[in-house]
Design a protein around this motif. Structure first.
Motif, PDB file in Angstrom:
ATOM      1  N   GLU A   2      -5.556  14.227   1.205  1.00  0.00           N
ATOM      2  CA  GLU A   2      -4.536  14.292   2.016  1.00  0.00           C
ATOM      3  C   GLU A   2      -3.320  14.387   1.097  1.00  0.00           C
ATOM      4  O   GLU A   2      -3.038  13.710   0.100  1.00  0.00           O
ATOM      5  N   GLN A   3      -2.590  15.640   1.450  1.00  0.00           N
ATOM      6  CA  GLN A   3      -1.481  15.802   0.457  1.00  0.00           C
ATOM      7  C   GLN A   3      -0.081  15.342   1.325  1.00  0.00           C
ATOM      8  O   GLN A   3      -0.125  15.185   2.369  1.00  0.00           O
ATOM      9  N   THR A   4       0.809  15.089   0.496  1.00  0.00           N
ATOM     10  CA  THR A   4       2.162  14.812   1.056  1.00  0.00           C
ATOM     11  C   THR A   4       2.711  15.931   1.625  1.00  0.00           C
ATOM     12  O   THR A   4       2.616  16.926   0.995  1.00  0.00           O
ATOM     13  N   ARG A   5       3.606  15.658   2.739  1.00  0.00           N
ATOM     14  CA  ARG A   5       4.355  16.939   3.358  1.00  0.00           C
ATOM     15  C   ARG A   5       5.430  17.009   3.080  1.00  0.00           C
ATOM     16  O   ARG A   5       6.265  15.896   3.004  1.00  0.00           O
TER      17      ARG A   5
ATOM     18  N   PHE B 131      11.270  -1.414   7.593  1.00  0.00           N
ATOM     19  CA  PHE B 131      10.641  -0.378   8.166  1.00  0.00           C
ATOM     20  C   PHE B 131      10.401  -0.014   9.624  1.00  0.00           C
ATOM     21  O   PHE B 131      10.420   1.021   9.824  1.00  0.00           O
ATOM     22  N   TRP B 135      11.359   3.398  10.856  1.00  0.00           N
ATOM     23  CA  TRP B 135      10.406   4.168  11.571  1.00  0.00           C
ATOM     24  C   TRP B 135      10.492   4.242  12.996  1.00  0.00           C
ATOM     25  O   TRP B 135      10.671   5.362  13.668  1.00  0.00           O
ATOM     26  N   LEU B 143      14.001   7.198   8.311  1.00  0.00           N
ATOM     27  CA  LEU B 143      12.746   7.173   7.479  1.00  0.00           C
ATOM     28  C   LEU B 143      13.121   7.093   6.175  1.00  0.00           C
ATOM     29  O   LEU B 143      12.382   6.241   5.353  1.00  0.00           O
ATOM     30  N   MET B 147      12.038   4.127   3.526  1.00  0.00           N
ATOM     31  CA  MET B 147      10.912   4.426   2.472  1.00  0.00           C
ATOM     32  C   MET B 147      11.761   3.674   1.236  1.00  0.00           C
ATOM     33  O   MET B 147      10.870   3.187   0.344  1.00  0.00           O
TER      34      MET B 147
ATOM     35  N   ILE C  74       1.195   5.159   5.038  1.00  0.00           N
ATOM     36  CA  ILE C  74       1.942   5.981   6.377  1.00  0.00           C
ATOM     37  C   ILE C  74       2.759   6.751   6.134  1.00  0.00           C
ATOM     38  O   ILE C  74       2.895   8.002   6.420  1.00  0.00           O
ATOM     39  N   MET C  75       3.771   6.361   5.584  1.00  0.00           N
ATOM     40  CA  MET C  75       5.035   6.942   5.478  1.00  0.00           C
ATOM     41  C   MET C  75       4.945   8.407   4.491  1.00  0.00           C
ATOM     42  O   MET C  75       5.667   9.098   4.655  1.00  0.00           O
ATOM     43  N   LEU C  76       4.270   8.044   3.556  1.00  0.00           N
ATOM     44  CA  LEU C  76       4.164   9.211   2.440  1.00  0.00           C
ATOM     45  C   LEU C  76       3.134  10.153   3.064  1.00  0.00           C
ATOM     46  O   LEU C  76       2.978  11.468   2.418  1.00  0.00           O
ATOM     47  N   SER C  78       0.995  12.380   6.040  1.00  0.00           N
ATOM     48  CA  SER C  78       1.575  13.405   7.118  1.00  0.00           C
ATOM     49  C   SER C  78       1.541  12.847   8.496  1.00  0.00           C
ATOM     50  O   SER C  78       1.936  13.673   9.534  1.00  0.00           O
ATOM     51  N   ILE C  79       1.062  11.700   8.756  1.00  0.00           N
ATOM     52  CA  ILE C  79       0.964  11.121   9.954  1.00  0.00           C
ATOM     53  C   ILE C  79       2.513  10.614  10.387  1.00  0.00           C
ATOM     54  O   ILE C  79       2.592   9.328  10.389  1.00  0.00           O
ATOM     55  N   ARG C  80       3.373  11.456  10.736  1.00  0.00           N
ATOM     56  CA  ARG C  80       4.531  10.922  10.891  1.00  0.00           C
ATOM     57  C   ARG C  80       4.907  10.815  12.633  1.00  0.00           C
ATOM     58  O   ARG C  80       6.009  10.158  12.891  1.00  0.00           O
TER      59      ARG C  80
END
Lengths: 381, 367, 174
Positions: A2-5, B131, B135, B143, B147, C74-76, C78-80
């Motif tokens: 999984e890569q950061t987006r 958070f 969020w 966000l 973070m 989660i935050m880092l 892509s499940i945003r």
């Protein structure tokens, strides 16, 4: 894996740190900027087109409103252009008043630029100190010109009125007369304000962390992108139109050109501006001496009510507070200019943003915007 | 049922003391907010609020009423429940900290043996609240702020606890009232501020970061992130975030005063040599002890609050990577060194104290 | 006594309900937050048993550190998205998974197993009257005397895991 987006965020048009109405699109990888693009035009007021329907004298108030934080220098540039077109001789006293006003304006403009940069970096107090000292310049200007921010003071061929009585003061005036006499302000500025800036911010460890090494601009890149003024000088290029292409009476004054190092970063841009304020104060002092020694009331030549310059065009390069202000004036012989082209340093500097920002953190973005010191009124015109 | 019987009941005591803590927190929130506005004004050559009440004392009240009157805006695309409860969750850690703080001799709500660990534990809810707010707002700035906040608070919580370990080693207890008593025995020069000077400085810096105050207010850095995690909040929910911020500040200052400045310990008028006992002899007894203890506790707390405000209005903001570097690469090693130093010095005193050798005075401060 | 039973019942209910929600929540963020609630109420039960130290550690490590770590992941990643679009057509396997049947079955088997272990093993089934409070001092003394070697081994293991994680996630720099 999984890569950061990447995250695309929209800084502005309503954002606390964009110095007006600027929108910057930023792509972030975590906190690191990978791509940035400024989007301008929110303050477009058709200055250039509007000028074509005004007489030459009527354009002057509009020039105030391009870079509204440095109004006198804009008026000066425009007046120089018209004077060059018509071959008008400006009285010596008017020249000295113009130069003194322009340099005071430069101090005022740099104070705000530096203060706003400090504010963006979180030093609210620095900003308010800058505000306090600008206020003193403003009250001086108010007495001289009647306006506080937009003056309409310079006239083609001279200035509107002579300095009011007692405003020059004596070299002994101190801090208590800072908002009453120009000498008082300059003394206060040199002995009190500048050391305070050094203590509060320039020598502040956190401030240095935030600015040193941030967004270095190599001199070749700066030249290639057409940077000028403090931004160019901070990259180590000794180029100041007041010295290199002297106009008005700048060749009579003694001052230095502060330069940064080869790879000028945000800190260099900061230091160069602080140094420039010091040099401007030197110029003002010399002008004040001359003005005190040579009283007179010849401040503007007699000119016809409606100016009709001969056919032709002229280009003036002027060292504004933020860089090279260029005025390209085309006359068709009528009372209105055929074309006024305004080269704005901020517009040129803003295109450095996509070059400077990538690879830095989001927090550096605002340091960069602060350090190139843009005024959106001038970018959009 | 008499009052004493009622007092013996757990639920009644919990209710009364809990309410007192709430009142204490709110009252001091009011004063601290006013102080912040006035002090920032003094620093910046301004007057600050002057019109509402004498010296603008009613300004905070006016502002709070203004915020309460405002429409409670819930943006459309937010995670509704999380958005709504976030301010209240943020409240939990701020108020829970006061449970273990000794306000005076015998003035502590719940004197847990594990006081300091309990503080560290409840603080972790602050991260969760941040958070949830960030969020739930469904806003990119929020966000990002959340973070940053999460990263910052976790990192600095480690440092914060490490900086306090030295004090725990000196006092030999995690209980806050024991720590105060241990300092009371040692006199003013024995306050842990002196032997634990490194720890105190580290604690001060780390608590600034933990509180998200300038120069570490990265998660609400207004020039970068608009308002960070509470960008979308308005009206009284925003007011609650504001409240939490200041209550946190009071709480951390109170803990610092307890751990390093001797808490409620301080001289009373009766301690003045020669004339004291005669003139102020009547000012003794358990009630007066509590009054003076509370006074000194508040005095020290406000001293620290004053310093925190002073710092805020003087320094620029650091950058997130610099913040992390400072925390992990500088403050944490320094606080570990402080633990080592404390251990060595205490051992040195233990060994040499009885020997009568002049060398023992080196270790005297750590006795 | 009734007050104790009542509060225990409430805490146990919250624990179980939030644990159930951890499994069934549609958003992983919500699952993480439910988990924090579950851990918190467990620490409440510890508090009822007057084991303040364990309760604090429960909050510090589980509700604090672990939840925050999950949140960070989660935050880092892509499940945003905040909303989950309902799927229109589902296969049989998806339906079974969505119904939570599997979860119930696994949960029952696990519960049965634990009950069995509870009855077979030698865990004292009545409260031990003089067990006393577990103090920090005791924990520390035990860790640094009897269990020094395991403690150090665990530390080194964790350190290795940390280094491994950094190596795995660090981007190649050229």
């Amino acid at each position: 894996m999984e890569q950061t987006r990447e995250l695309l965020i929209n800084m502005g048009p309503q954002h606390p740190s964009t110095h007006g109405v600027l929108r910057v699109l930023v792509k972030l990888d975590g906190e690191t900027i990978t791509w940035a693009e400024p989007d301008i035009g929110y303050l477009h007021r058709c200055f250039e087109k509007l000028s074509e329907s005004k007489t030459y004298t009527q354009v002057i108030p509009y020039t105030d409103r391009t870079d509204y934080l440095s109004a006198i220098t804009n008026e000066h540039a425009f007046c120089l252009a018209v004077e060059k077109l018509m071959g008008i001789e400006v009285p010596e006293r008017a020249e000295y008043i113009r130069v003194m006003m322009a340099e005071l304006q430069r101090i005022c403009s740099h104070l705000l630029g530096l203060g706003a940069m400090a504010l963006d970096l979180g030093a609210v107090t620095g900003f308010l100190y800058a505000w306090r000292d600008r206020e003193k310049i403003y009250s001086l200007f108010e007495r001289i010109t009647g306006g506080r921010m937009l003056y309409n003071y310079l006239r083609i061929g001279g200035v509107r009125n002579d300095l009011p009585e007692g405003i020059i003061g004596t070299p002994k005036d101190g801090r208590d007369k800072a908002d009453k006499t120009i000498w008082g302000f300059i003394n206060y500025f040199e002995s009190y304000v500048l050391p305070e800036w050094d203590d509060l911010l320039t020598n502040n460890r956190i401030f240095q962390w935030r600015t040193q090494g941030v967004a270095p601009l190599p001199s070749e890149v700066a030249i290639a992108y057409g940077a000028s003024g403090p931004v160019l000088r901070a990259s180590g290029v000794k180029w100041d139109l007041r010295k290199n292409v002297p106009y008005s009476i700048y060749d009579r004054f003694e001052f230095d050109i502060p330069v940064g190092k080869e790879n000028g970063d945000c800190f260099d841009r900061w230091v160069v501006r602080v140094e420039e304020m010091r040099q401007s104060a030197r110029i003002v002092k010399q002008a004040l001496q001359w003005l005190a020694e040579n009283p007179g009331d010849y401040i503007a030549p007699k000119l016809p009510r409606v100016l009709k310059p001969p056919k032709g065009e002229v280009y003036i390069r002027y060292e504004g507070s933020r860089g090279e202000v260029g005025v390209h004036l085309v006359s068709d012989g009528s009372a209105n200019p055929y074309k006024v082209k305004w080269r704005s340093p901020c517009f040129t500097h803003l295109q450095l943003l996509p070059v400077l920002a990538p690879g830095h953190k989001l927090a550096d973005m605002i340091a960069i915007i602060g350090s190139i010191d843009i005024v959106l009124g001038e970018v959009d015109r | 049922m008499s009052l004493a019987d009622l007092w013996a009941q757990h639920w009644f005591r919990a209710f009364v003391t809990g309410s007192l803590v709430l009142v204490f927190a709110l009252g001091n929130f009011y004063i601290t907010l006013w102080l912040e506005r006035k002090e920032s004004a003094w620093i910046q050559n301004r007057l600050g609020p002057m019109r509402a009440g004498p010296q603008g004392l009613l300004q905070v009240l006016a502002d709070l009423f203004k915020l309460l009157q405002k429409e409670d805006i819930v943006p459309r695309n937010v995670d509704r429940i999380l958005f709504l409860i976030a301010p209240f969750i943020a409240h939990i850690p701020a108020l829970l900290i006061f449970l273990v703080v000794p306000f005076g001799p015998n003035m502590v709500v719940a004197d847990y043996d594990i006081g300091i660990i309990m503080i560290a534990a409840v603080t972790s809810y602050a991260v969760i609240a941040t958070f949830i707010a960030g969020w739930g707002s469904n806003n990119k700035y929020s966000l990002l702020g959340a973070m940053r906040g999460a990263a910052q608070m976790i990192s600095y919580e480690v440092t914060l606890v490490m900086s306090v370990i030295g004090v725990v080693m000196m006092a030999g207890s995690l209980k806050l009232s024991d720590i105060v008593l241990a300092q009371a025995e040692r006199g003013v020069l024995g306050w842990y501020l002196f032997p634990q000077f490194i720890g105190f400085i580290v604690y001060l810096i780390a608590s600034l970061a933990e509180l998200n105050r300038a120069p570490f207010d990265l998660m609400e850095a207004e020039s970068e992130l608009v308002a960070g995690y509470h960008t979308e909040y308005s009206g009284f929910r925003f007011a609650i975030f504001l409240l939490v911020e200041y209550v946190h500040m009071i709480a951390w200052s109170a803990i610092a005063a307890t751990l390093f400045l001797g808490g409620w310990v301080g001289p009373t008028p009766a301690d003045i040599p020669v004339i004291g006992p005669k003139l102020f002899g009547w000012m003794t007894g358990p009630v007066w002890d509590n009054v003076w203890g509370f006074f000194w506790f508040l005095f020290k707390t406000y001293l620290l609050i004053f310093i925190l405000i002073w710092i805020r209005w003087t320094f620029p903001r650091v950058r997130i990577d610099q913040l992390m570097d400072l925390g992990w690469k500088f403050l944490l090693p320094v606080s570990l060194f402080n633990i080592f130093l404390t251990g060595v010095m205490k051992y040195g005193w233990n060994v040499l104290a009885e020997s009568g050798s002049p060398l023992r005075w080196i270790f005297w401060l750590w006795r | 006594m009734t007050a104790q039973y009542l509060s225990f019942g409430a805490l146990a209910l919250v624990t179980l309900w939030s644990a159930y929600k951890v499994v069934t929540a549609r958003l992983i963020t919500h699952a993480a937050l439910w988990m924090a609630l579950s851990f918190t109420s467990v620490s409440g039960i510890f508090l009822m048993l007057q084991q303040e130290f364990i309760a604090a550690l429960q909050v510090l490590i589980y509700a604090g550190a672990i939840t925050t770590m999950i949140i960070f992941a989660i935050m880092l990643s892509s499940i945003r998205e905040i909303r989950v679009e309902p799927q229109e057509k589902r296969s049989i396997g998806q339906r079974i998974r969505a119904s939570g049947l599997l979860a119930v079955v696994v949960g029952l088997v696990f519960a049965a197993f634990m009950t069995y272990v509870y009855y077979v093993s030698e865990i004292p089934k009545e409260a031990v009257p003089d067990a006393g409070l577990l103090t920090v001092r005791q924990v520390g003394a035990t860790l640094f005397t009897r269990f020094t070697v395991p403690f150090e081994v665990a530390s080194i293991l964790l350190l290795l895991a940390m280094i491994g994680a950094i190596i795995l996630t660090a981007k190649e720099t050229e």
